[in-house]
Write a protein that holds these residues in place. Sequence first.
Motif, PDB file in Angstrom:
ATOM      1  N   THR A  45       0.829  -1.210   0.000  1.00  0.00           N
ATOM      2  CA  THR A  45       0.000   0.000   0.000  1.00  0.00           C
ATOM      3  C   THR A  45       0.860   1.256   0.000  1.00  0.00           C
ATOM      4  OG1 THR A  45      -1.723  -1.196   1.212  1.00  0.00           O
ATOM      5  CG2 THR A  45      -1.859   1.210   1.206  1.00  0.00           C
ATOM      6  N   SER A  46       1.921   1.223   0.788  1.00  0.00           N
ATOM      7  CA  SER A  46       2.808   2.385   0.867  1.00  0.00           C
ATOM      8  C   SER A  46       3.471   2.660  -0.475  1.00  0.00           C
ATOM      9  CB  SER A  46       3.860   2.153   1.946  1.00  0.00           C
ATOM     10  OG  SER A  46       4.819   3.188   1.949  1.00  0.00           O
ATOM     11  N   SER A  71       1.129   4.220  -3.110  1.00  0.00           N
ATOM     12  CA  SER A  71       0.418   5.443  -2.738  1.00  0.00           C
ATOM     13  C   SER A  71       1.123   6.700  -3.239  1.00  0.00           C
ATOM     14  CB  SER A  71       0.267   5.515  -1.212  1.00  0.00           C
ATOM     15  OG  SER A  71       1.553   5.621  -0.599  1.00  0.00           O
ATOM     16  N   GLN A 125       2.137   9.965  -5.139  1.00  0.00           N
ATOM     17  CA  GLN A 125       1.321  11.018  -5.743  1.00  0.00           C
ATOM     18  C   GLN A 125       1.982  11.629  -6.977  1.00  0.00           C
ATOM     19  OE1 GLN A 125      -1.792  11.600  -4.566  1.00  0.00           O
ATOM     20  NE2 GLN A 125      -1.334   9.863  -3.204  1.00  0.00           N
ATOM     21  N   LEU A 184      -5.855  -2.219  -6.699  1.00  0.00           N
ATOM     22  CA  LEU A 184      -4.616  -1.447  -6.619  1.00  0.00           C
ATOM     23  C   LEU A 184      -3.521  -2.094  -7.472  1.00  0.00           C
ATOM     24  CD1 LEU A 184      -3.723   1.118  -5.221  1.00  0.00           C
ATOM     25  CD2 LEU A 184      -3.072  -0.235  -3.222  1.00  0.00           C
TER      26      LEU A 184
END
Length: 948
Positions: free
Chosen positions: A803-804, A807, A809, A852
């Motif tokens: 997840t990290s 994530s 941007q 994801l």
Amino acid sequence: MTMKIEVNRLRLPTYSSYAKRNRLYDEFDQYPNASFILIMGDSGYGKTTFVSNYVREKNLPTVWIQLAGTERYAHMFLSYLKVGIHRLKNEDYPLETVLPKNTEMELEEIASLLSRQSTPMYIVLDDYQSVDASLEIGSLLTMLTNRASSMVKFIVISRVRPSLSTTKLKMEQKYMELSTADLAFTFEETKEFYNTTHKLALEDHELQLIHKTTEGWIASYQLILGVIGKMNQQERTLFWSTFPNVQDIYDYLSTEVIQSQPDDIKLFLYRTSLLPELDPIVIDELLGIQKSEEILNHLLNHHLFIYRDGLGVLRYHRLFRQFLYQNYKGLVTNELINREHLKLAAIYEGRFQLINAFAHYTVGKDYINATKVMGMIRDRYNPVESMLLLDGWLDEIAPDESFASNTLFLIRCIPLSAFNELTVLFEKSISVLEKEKSELWLCNLQHRLATIYLMRGEIKKAKDLFQKSLDSSERFHNHTTNALNLTLLAEIYRYLGNYPKAMEYVRESLFISDKYRIRHTQIQALDTMATIFLDDKKTEEASLYIHQALELAQQYDKSSLFFVYTTMGRLFRIKEDFAKSQEWGTKAVAIAESYRAEFDLGWSAHELGKSYLENGEFEKAEHFLEKASHASSSFTLYHCEVGITQLELYKQRGDAKRAAKKQAELLGLLKEHDYEWLLNQMEEINHVKEEKHPRLVIQTLGRFKLFYNGEPLIIKRSSSLRLLQFFITNRNKQIERDILLDAVFPEGSFETVQNQFHVAVSVLRKVLEPNLTSGTQSRFIKRIGNHYLFCTEEMDLDIERFTSLTSVQDHHDSEETIHNLQQAISLFQGDFFEEYPYELFLEAERERLRALFIKTSRRLADFYYVQKEYNTCFEYFERILKKDPDHEQTYLDYLELLLKQKRTLKASSIASQMIQHFDREMGIDVEESVAILFARYDHPVSLQRIGN
């Protein structure tokens, strides 16, 4: 028409002052009673010059006849002999030929004349091979020899052994013979020719190179003199770098030898130039014929630069074989020559001539079979003698193969038991060459011994010898050895921490390798450059060079693949893509094991062990590090490097006893061998904080795995496992106890459920924290009033990292972004708790992570398409479709990109797969959409294929 006598063929050849042969004169003088002297040898060995000089210097009365084809007729042979004898007696004898009808009468007259000869007379028959086919001339000469007085000596000069009966002469000790071996220049004569007669002041190593390469072939001396006569020392040094590829020599051999041969003999000569030993049985099998022995006898009889050595083995002369081999290479492809070597290797292996088989497999680049045969050699023979013999054979088999080209592979094959003894023998050889000032051979042997020193871990000795070899290889323009010396010196400077020097040397090596297209040194230089960049964690730069090395190794030198695969594994380890790291590492170990080479296995298993260690898989790490430690036991430096990694493993596992033992062992070795840089590395390990390496590792993507200090954990109680699954799904959140009870224990009385819950929590805590004494001290499962919290701060949980990493941007696809996304994809080994598809509370998190994964894969696919790395792009599309085959738009996007790149066959296959999935399994018509897409890119053939 009456044939005429050509008076110039009765003249004694001009005296040549440069070719005075005192050694051979002494040989002649030792046989004063010889009445028949045979001078027999290959073209260009100075037969005619030697004899003409001898009779001139001794002022001997000589009848000289240069024979030609016309003298195969008895009357013409007698005509020249008669005129020559009478003119020697100062008689003004007319140039009249003997009539054929008077042959018998004239023969008797000449025989009678020779029988009465009371003063010395020498009769020289030059180029006798031109009349040897005539039995009549042979009988005639035998009769004259037997009838002549003891004052008459016949000297026959021939390229072939005459068909004469000499038994009687030998028994009476009246026969003498000089062969090619006798005629060849000795080293001292070589020195006299160049330095005394022609005043060139060549150095001993230059003279030795000429003598050894030409085997004293006199014609080549004059041709070499014409080339180097006006050169200075620097120009000569450049000349020796390509020697013996001298066009004048090759032109001579082509004109004097090859052009006169029929096509079948030419082809036989070319194809057998691959053989240092000419065994007719082997040649028959190689060429698919049954007459090799007959052809070899023909070559021997005609002295076509072929001879029997002291053991009776037939060989071509070295320079002649080099000429044949180079000509053959110009006529066929390298692939064909390699196939011939491999065919020979199989022949020799079938005959249990293992040294020959190994050498041909190696030169033919079949390293798997080469190492298999090496295993047989190790089992059968004394290792040191085997290695020394192989060392010479590799250089013999491929005449144009650089001495250095197979050094590393050969040394990697050396049995550990042979290392010390072989080192002593090489050191003695170097000492002898230094005394003899044989700098060319010294340069090569220094490189070979330096490589052994390096592998043994004697860094300073290796550095000194590589530098000496480098100085000589630069001086002699030996580009292959030069490049290898530079690369291995770069490795040494890298070990010593002098990275600027290491990069300087390896760049120079790569420049030389690129310039002269020396493929195997290119591969080594590229691999070393990648390694230097990896030391500095510069993965993008390293990736560029190691991928180039991989492409070259796959095409040109498969023996170096295990090095490249190992570096690939290291690249992905540093990028923390452990799945790919271990994939490459496993391939490297597999190659090393197939080679049965201890060095290869130690090198590759060490890197694979480090990958497992950094990924927290301690059991696998220990397995491969033990394997690496055992395999590298005789390679001190690499053994110490493995030991340092083992020390790191023991410390991470909390195994203080083994860590202390390993540390003490290492300290002794590192100090003994002055490995200061490794001492510093060990100190860094001792200061690493335990917190940097989480003891608890949980893998939920794909198969569920649980590790504590690298050891796998098993949760036997199913309720404890369900509780952990719920905790992980709702991690780092305070959860009311009642919600936990309802989710994990939906059935049963309140009291029963409460008891089951407490037991499940207690068991789970004990599994996750074996040394826990009280639940209140748990770092992972914390109770806060009526709530529970599963804390992931001090553990390695794969979905947290996944997840990290996803994530980010950054929408500009920076290097760091792409790296993070790649890491995330490598973590996704399957769906969230994929072995438990029916747990409803897992479903939402599973779908979130799957989405994801698909989103990230699509972003990477688009990125690589823009970078024009189409194969990588398409791999990501395949991953998406494997995970989500129901997404119609992904199929269409994939098809469009394939069609844009004209990958029509692949597009057709994907289209068929899509139609089958949607139409036949889901009842959705997509064929029209596909057809429209194919039509847009004008591929009607593909449409028809899809429709079928």
